[in-house]
Motif scaffolding. Sequence first.
Motif, PDB file in Angstrom:
ATOM      1  N   GLY A 184       0.873  -1.009  -0.005  1.00  0.00           N
ATOM      2  CA  GLY A 184      -0.092  -0.149  -0.021  1.00  0.00           C
ATOM      3  C   GLY A 184       0.839   1.253  -0.027  1.00  0.00           C
ATOM      4  N   TYR A 185       1.972   1.112  -0.408  1.00  0.00           N
ATOM      5  CA  TYR A 185       2.759   2.212  -0.460  1.00  0.00           C
ATOM      6  C   TYR A 185       3.187   2.659  -1.832  1.00  0.00           C
ATOM      7  CZ  TYR A 185       4.121   1.518   4.480  1.00  0.00           C
ATOM      8  OH  TYR A 185       4.421   1.572   5.888  1.00  0.00           O
ATOM      9  N   PRO A 225       6.257  -1.827  -4.649  1.00  0.00           N
ATOM     10  CA  PRO A 225       5.380  -0.773  -5.116  1.00  0.00           C
ATOM     11  C   PRO A 225       3.896  -1.117  -5.302  1.00  0.00           C
ATOM     12  CG  PRO A 225       6.338  -1.030  -7.049  1.00  0.00           C
ATOM     13  CD  PRO A 225       7.061  -1.925  -6.168  1.00  0.00           C
ATOM     14  N   SER A 226       3.103  -0.153  -4.770  1.00  0.00           N
ATOM     15  CA  SER A 226       1.489  -0.411  -5.133  1.00  0.00           C
ATOM     16  C   SER A 226       1.030   0.870  -5.892  1.00  0.00           C
ATOM     17  CB  SER A 226       0.576  -0.387  -3.715  1.00  0.00           C
ATOM     18  OG  SER A 226       1.023  -1.575  -2.997  1.00  0.00           O
ATOM     19  N   GLY A 230      -2.481   3.059   0.446  1.00  0.00           N
ATOM     20  CA  GLY A 230      -3.390   2.663   1.622  1.00  0.00           C
ATOM     21  C   GLY A 230      -3.858   0.873   1.180  1.00  0.00           C
ATOM     22  N   VAL A 231      -4.626   0.356   2.047  1.00  0.00           N
ATOM     23  CA  VAL A 231      -4.946  -1.097   1.829  1.00  0.00           C
ATOM     24  C   VAL A 231      -6.758  -1.165   1.822  1.00  0.00           C
ATOM     25  CG1 VAL A 231      -3.079  -2.127   2.703  1.00  0.00           C
ATOM     26  CG2 VAL A 231      -4.701  -1.810   4.108  1.00  0.00           C
ATOM     27  N   ILE A 278       7.885 -10.023   6.855  1.00  0.00           N
ATOM     28  CA  ILE A 278       6.992  -9.003   7.468  1.00  0.00           C
ATOM     29  C   ILE A 278       6.593  -8.084   6.541  1.00  0.00           C
ATOM     30  CG2 ILE A 278       7.038  -7.100   9.169  1.00  0.00           C
ATOM     31  CD1 ILE A 278       8.980  -8.615  10.783  1.00  0.00           C
ATOM     32  N   ILE A 279       4.899  -8.004   6.298  1.00  0.00           N
ATOM     33  CA  ILE A 279       4.507  -7.064   5.622  1.00  0.00           C
ATOM     34  C   ILE A 279       4.076  -5.859   6.254  1.00  0.00           C
ATOM     35  CG2 ILE A 279       2.839  -6.885   3.494  1.00  0.00           C
ATOM     36  CD1 ILE A 279       2.990  -9.811   3.341  1.00  0.00           C
ATOM     37  N   LEU A 280       4.502  -4.770   5.830  1.00  0.00           N
ATOM     38  CA  LEU A 280       3.685  -3.394   6.674  1.00  0.00           C
ATOM     39  C   LEU A 280       2.626  -2.805   5.610  1.00  0.00           C
ATOM     40  CD1 LEU A 280       7.007  -1.862   7.810  1.00  0.00           C
ATOM     41  CD2 LEU A 280       5.559  -3.430   9.173  1.00  0.00           C
ATOM     42  N   ALA A 281       1.656  -2.618   6.140  1.00  0.00           N
ATOM     43  CA  ALA A 281       0.469  -1.798   5.214  1.00  0.00           C
ATOM     44  C   ALA A 281       0.500  -0.397   5.604  1.00  0.00           C
ATOM     45  CB  ALA A 281      -0.878  -2.701   5.924  1.00  0.00           C
TER      46      ALA A 281
END
Length: 428
Positions: A184-185, A225-226, A230-231, A278-281
């Motif tokens: 979501g970045y 990258p997204s 956000g998610v 580890i996935i950071l949202a």
Amino acid sequence: MKKTLIFLLCSVMNITAFAQNFDDFFEDKTLRVDYIFTGDAGHLDIYLDELSSLPEWAGRRHHLSEIPLGGNGEITMKDKATGQVIYRTSFSSLFQEWVTEEEASRVRKGFENSFLLPYPKKEAVVTVALKNVYHKVSTSLTHEVNPNDILIHQRGLARITPHRYLLQSGSSKDCIDVAIMAEGYTEQEMDLFYKDAQTACDALFSHEPFKKLKNKFNVVAVASPSQDSGVSVPGKGEWKSTAVSSHFNTFYSDRYLTTSRVKSIHNWLAGIPYEHIIILANTDTYGGGGIYNSYTLTTAHHPMFKPVVVHEFGHSFGGLADEYAYTEAPSPQYPYEVEPWEQNITSLVDFESKWKDMIPAHTPIPTPVATQKPDIYNKVGVYEGAGYTKKGIYRPVTECRMKINEAPAFCPVCQRALERLINFYTEK
């Protein structure tokens, strides 16, 4: 003396016979195996999806035929010619958790799952097995792997995702490699991601036993990258296009943040040495999730970010159970007649295998809840209420990082379990 020498010689021969040398069986590469777990509450199936080759093996090179924790599933690799077990690993899956949900009684679903195995030099036979809540195999799939198969997808040789090391203690042969991913970045928000990844890394290594064993870890931040910032929050009708398609409302629980697009996770990481994820949202909404030997996923901008990311890593890395409880009814995941495989909760069916040796003499079982700090964090006993149920399942201390965000640390039992696991991965 002669008998003693013969005994010692036989002992050395036996040790040599059963010792496994990584280089005898494996290339310094990774075999990624993608499966689809399908079914419902009454019937489970496993299908092989795809095999991929990655350019380096970042996992353990000893204890190859052992598993440190039972998990809810297991993978066994055998040498085809001899039948010898050459590698084993264990895991849990979102699918197996879903099977215990009410929805699984009325619909069939499929879930992606990806696992990393060392790349065999010769033809191998791989068996993946799923276990039910009674630790019995509910379904399995056995398939062969030909290391020279031209249809094994070669990944990680080009177009590597941008990344930056936050901690580099040594080579992948000697250290545990943790990848922290962006979710979501957008491309324009990657400076923020790297800052958040450093915060997560600092939070993890402020906790024992990670703090004292920091030199056994490498941590890399991966800037996946997204398209959208956000998610997704389905409960609010918000759907975003993001790197791994994560969303809240997993199993219709507002705070449960997961992704079923597991192949996407591993595709972003191809070519970068990694074992744990580890996935950071990029959101300030509270939530997260952690699945043993799969991934941690948590929100980076909520005030409780630091304790939550550590808690969820306790699940995904350490195989630790939740110690909180919110219902009087038994949890479908923890039948009272079975000892949980997680090291920090017990049904007392086989308490000898847990933390009985850490309890002070004359401690009553069950143990009355401690009321005075620091006893609520350090007084080891057998406190009723854990694994989501208030009755019949027990935890080691009154309050722990695996129970509440306000706890300053993992309890002594969790710390020992984590230290044992770290040493299993890194020591011969």
